[in-house]
Design a protein around this motif. Structure first.
Motif, PDB file in Angstrom:
ATOM      1  N   ASP A 102      -0.321  92.773  44.858  1.00  0.00           N
ATOM      2  CA  ASP A 102       0.711  92.332  45.172  1.00  0.00           C
ATOM      3  C   ASP A 102       0.473  90.731  46.514  1.00  0.00           C
ATOM      4  N   LEU A 103      -0.454  89.827  45.192  1.00  0.00           N
ATOM      5  CA  LEU A 103      -0.985  88.308  45.940  1.00  0.00           C
ATOM      6  C   LEU A 103      -0.045  87.675  44.418  1.00  0.00           C
ATOM      7  N   PHE A 104       1.059  86.851  45.371  1.00  0.00           N
ATOM      8  CA  PHE A 104       1.666  85.624  44.100  1.00  0.00           C
ATOM      9  C   PHE A 104       0.107  84.863  43.633  1.00  0.00           C
ATOM     10  N   GLU A 105      -0.300  84.525  43.982  1.00  0.00           N
ATOM     11  CA  GLU A 105      -1.790  83.255  43.824  1.00  0.00           C
ATOM     12  C   GLU A 105      -2.231  84.203  42.752  1.00  0.00           C
ATOM     13  N   ARG A 106      -2.584  85.567  43.019  1.00  0.00           N
ATOM     14  CA  ARG A 106      -3.383  86.236  42.009  1.00  0.00           C
ATOM     15  C   ARG A 106      -2.349  86.704  41.057  1.00  0.00           C
ATOM     16  N   GLU A 107      -0.972  86.852  40.879  1.00  0.00           N
ATOM     17  CA  GLU A 107      -0.010  87.113  39.578  1.00  0.00           C
ATOM     18  C   GLU A 107      -0.384  85.578  39.458  1.00  0.00           C
ATOM     19  N   LYS A 108       0.263  84.160  39.390  1.00  0.00           N
ATOM     20  CA  LYS A 108      -0.387  83.326  39.366  1.00  0.00           C
ATOM     21  C   LYS A 108      -1.266  83.038  38.089  1.00  0.00           C
ATOM     22  N   GLN A 109      -2.198  84.035  37.982  1.00  0.00           N
ATOM     23  CA  GLN A 109      -3.832  83.043  37.748  1.00  0.00           C
ATOM     24  C   GLN A 109      -4.202  83.766  36.934  1.00  0.00           C
ATOM     25  N   ILE A 110      -3.483  85.598  37.035  1.00  0.00           N
ATOM     26  CA  ILE A 110      -3.560  86.809  36.294  1.00  0.00           C
ATOM     27  C   ILE A 110      -2.543  85.671  34.232  1.00  0.00           C
ATOM     28  N   LEU A 111      -1.802  85.179  35.163  1.00  0.00           N
ATOM     29  CA  LEU A 111      -0.714  85.524  33.631  1.00  0.00           C
ATOM     30  C   LEU A 111      -1.475  84.309  33.429  1.00  0.00           C
ATOM     31  N   GLY A 121       2.386  89.938  24.176  1.00  0.00           N
ATOM     32  CA  GLY A 121       3.638  90.702  25.106  1.00  0.00           C
ATOM     33  C   GLY A 121       2.497  91.041  26.564  1.00  0.00           C
ATOM     34  N   VAL A 122       3.314  91.098  27.392  1.00  0.00           N
ATOM     35  CA  VAL A 122       3.025  91.143  28.820  1.00  0.00           C
ATOM     36  C   VAL A 122       4.493  92.377  28.970  1.00  0.00           C
ATOM     37  N   LEU A 123       3.486  92.992  29.889  1.00  0.00           N
ATOM     38  CA  LEU A 123       4.638  93.831  30.641  1.00  0.00           C
ATOM     39  C   LEU A 123       4.212  94.014  31.972  1.00  0.00           C
ATOM     40  N   LEU A 124       4.941  93.672  33.168  1.00  0.00           N
ATOM     41  CA  LEU A 124       5.175  92.839  34.040  1.00  0.00           C
ATOM     42  C   LEU A 124       5.245  93.728  35.189  1.00  0.00           C
ATOM     43  N   SER A 125       5.146  94.120  36.682  1.00  0.00           N
ATOM     44  CA  SER A 125       5.987  94.286  37.424  1.00  0.00           C
ATOM     45  C   SER A 125       5.519  93.652  38.657  1.00  0.00           C
ATOM     46  N   VAL A 126       6.556  92.334  39.496  1.00  0.00           N
ATOM     47  CA  VAL A 126       5.852  91.808  40.006  1.00  0.00           C
ATOM     48  C   VAL A 126       5.492  91.917  41.450  1.00  0.00           C
ATOM     49  N   ALA A 127       4.357  91.020  42.442  1.00  0.00           N
ATOM     50  CA  ALA A 127       3.901  91.319  43.248  1.00  0.00           C
ATOM     51  C   ALA A 127       4.984  90.670  44.481  1.00  0.00           C
ATOM     52  N   LYS A 128       4.983  91.809  45.579  1.00  0.00           N
ATOM     53  CA  LYS A 128       5.692  91.773  46.635  1.00  0.00           C
ATOM     54  C   LYS A 128       5.394  90.581  47.406  1.00  0.00           C
ATOM     55  N   GLN A 134       8.110  80.763  38.784  1.00  0.00           N
ATOM     56  CA  GLN A 134       7.991  79.789  37.369  1.00  0.00           C
ATOM     57  C   GLN A 134       7.086  80.281  36.533  1.00  0.00           C
ATOM     58  N   HIS A 135       6.034  80.713  37.067  1.00  0.00           N
ATOM     59  CA  HIS A 135       4.614  81.733  36.082  1.00  0.00           C
ATOM     60  C   HIS A 135       5.411  82.465  35.449  1.00  0.00           C
ATOM     61  N   VAL A 136       6.258  83.412  35.848  1.00  0.00           N
ATOM     62  CA  VAL A 136       6.870  84.147  34.720  1.00  0.00           C
ATOM     63  C   VAL A 136       7.778  82.962  33.868  1.00  0.00           C
ATOM     64  N   GLN A 137       8.309  82.336  33.855  1.00  0.00           N
ATOM     65  CA  GLN A 137       9.515  81.732  32.316  1.00  0.00           C
ATOM     66  C   GLN A 137       8.558  81.211  32.138  1.00  0.00           C
ATOM     67  N   ASP A 138       7.227  80.117  32.877  1.00  0.00           N
ATOM     68  CA  ASP A 138       5.910  79.622  31.857  1.00  0.00           C
ATOM     69  C   ASP A 138       6.172  80.759  30.399  1.00  0.00           C
ATOM     70  N   LEU A 139       4.953  81.534  30.556  1.00  0.00           N
ATOM     71  CA  LEU A 139       4.916  82.267  30.187  1.00  0.00           C
ATOM     72  C   LEU A 139       6.030  82.636  28.878  1.00  0.00           C
TER      73      LEU A 139
END
Length: 340
Positions: A102-111, A121-128, A134-139
Motif C-alpha cells: 500500500d505504498l505509492f513509492e514502492r508501487e512506482k519502483q515495482i512498475l 503483461g501486468v495485473l495491477l491493484s493500486v496502493a491506498k 503517471q507511473h501506470v500510464q507510463d507502463l
C-alpha cells in the motif's frame, strides 16, 4: 550432474531433424503418428524438460505476467492470485508476484522494474497511498498490456475488472434499514481509493431513500490500520448519539471495530451490529460475526483479469468495437446471522 536432454539430442538418437522432434512433442498432425509416438516415448524415458526460456526468446517474449497488489496476506488478494494462476499456468505462462504494501513509492519502483524487464503483461491493484497514476500510464505507453483490478484508479484508459462496489454498499445499507436500524454509520476506507467513494455513494443513496439521518459524525474514514480503526470506532461509540449499526469497508475493518465495541461492554448483534465487504471465510468461526457481508468474487476477478491479459497477448480478443475490455461483476449480499 547429468547432461541436459535437448531436442537436438533426441533428434540425433532417432536420426530425424530437430524441427521434426519439436513438432512431434507438440503433437503436430503434420508429423506421422508413428514418429510422434517414438519421439514422445524417448522424451519421456530421457525425462526431457522443454526449455521455456529459449522458446520465449525465439518468439521475442518473456512468458511472464506480473501481478502487483497491496498485500498477499489479505484473503481477498490471495483468492485473486488463485484465479490468475490457474488460468495462466494452464497456458504455459509464469506469474511473478509483487506487493506494494500500500505504498505509492514502492508501487512506482515495482512498475519501473517491470518495464525494464519487459514483462508481457501486468495485473495491477493500486496502493491506498496512490493518488498520481503517471507511473501506470507510463507502463501502458511503453506498449505493455495492463489490466487494472479491484482498486481501479480514474482516468486510466486500459482493461479493467472489478466489482460494482457502489451497488454493494447500497444493498447493504438498504438491508440494514429493512432490519430496523435507524442510525447507520460508515467506517470507510482512505480517500485516494475510488472504491471508498463508491461505498460512500451507495451508502448515501440508501439513506436518502429510507429517510434515515445523514450526518458527518456517522461517517469515518480509516487508513485500514488497527490503530486508526480503533480511534474512529471509539469516536462513534462516545458520541452523544452513537450508531446502532455500522457498514464497514471490509471484514478486517469490521473485526477491529467489533473488538473496540466489546471493550466498551457492548453485545455484538444486540447493542450494535455490523455489515461489511469481502465475505471472509474466517468469520464463520466467530461467535458473533457481522450480520452480513458483500461477496466481491475475488477468484472470478483474478480469472477474468488473466483471461483478458492472455487474449491481448495472443491478439485474439474481440472487443466488439471497443479499445479496452471492462468487466464489472455484480456483488452479492451474503446474510450470515440475524439479531436476537
Amino acid at each position: 550432474m547429468k547432461d541436459t536432454v535437448t531436442i537436438k539430442g533426441i533428434a540425433r538418437q532417432l536420426a530425424i531433424s530437430p524441427s521434426t522432434v519439436s513438432r512431434a512433442l507438440q503433437d503436430n498432425p503434420r508429423i506421422s503418428q508413428k514418429t510422434r509416438e517414438a519421439v514422445q516415448k524417448l522424451a519421456t524415458r530421457l525425462k526431457y524438460c522443454p526449455n521455456t526460456t529459449a522458446r520465449n526468446l525465439q518468439r521475442g517474449k518473456t512468458g511472464v505476467f506480473a501481478v502487483v497488489l497491496p498485500e498477499i496476506r489479505e484473503n481477498f488478494f490471495s483468492e485473486v492470485i488463485n484465479g490468475v494462476e490457474e488460468l495462466v499456468f494452464a497456458n504455459q505462462y509464469t506469474v511473478a508476484l509483487y506487493q506494494s504494501h500500500d505504498l505509492f513509492e514502492r508501487e512506482k519502483q515495482i512498475l519501473a522494474v517491470l518495464a525494464a524487464n519487459q514483462v508481457e503483461g501486468v495485473l495491477l491493484s493500486v496502493a491506498k497511498e496512490s493518488e498520481n497514476f503517471q507511473h501506470v500510464q507510463d507502463l501502458i505507453d511503453r506498449g505493455i498490456p495492463v489490466v487494472l483490478f479491484d482498486r481501479i484508479p480514474p482516468k486510466i484508459e486500459t482493461h479493467q475488472v472489478g466489482c460494482a462496489i457502489e451497488k454493494g454498499a447500497y444493498e447493504a445499507t438498504k438491508w440494514l434499514a429493512v432490519q430496523g436500524f435507524k442510525r447507520i454509520a460508515l467506517l470507510n476506507g482512505p480517500h485516494p481509493l475510488v472504491s471508498s467513494e463508491e461505498r460512500y455513494r451507495g451508502y448515501i443513496k440508501a439513506l436518502l431513500e429510507d429517510n434515515l439521518p445523514i450526518e458527518n459524525a456517522l461517517v469515518k474514514r480509516v487508513d485500514l490500520t488497527t490503530q486508526d480503526i480503533t480511534e474512529k470506532m471509539t469516536q462513534l461509540l462516545t458520541s452523544a448519539t452513537p450508531p446502532d449499526a455500522v457498514l464497514a469497508f471490509n471484514d478486517y475493518v469490521a473485526l477491529d471495530a467489533i473488538k473496540v465495541c466489546r471493550e466498551y461492554g457492548l453485545q455484538i448483534n444486540k447493542d450494535i451490529s455490523f455489515v461489511s465487504f469481502s465475505n471472509l471465510p474466517l468469520t464463520a468461526y466467530l461467535e458473533n460475526p457481522p450480520l452480513a457481508s458483500i461477496e466481491q468474487y475475488p477468484y472470478q476477478i483474478g480469472r477474468k483479469a488473466a483471461e483478458i491479459l492472455l487474449s491481448v497477448t495472443n491478439q485474439d480478443m474481440d472487443l466488439h468495437g471497443k479499445r479496452f475490455h471492462q468487466i464489472m461483476l455484480q456483488p452479492e449480499l451474503v446474510v450470515r446471522n440475524l439479531r436476537g
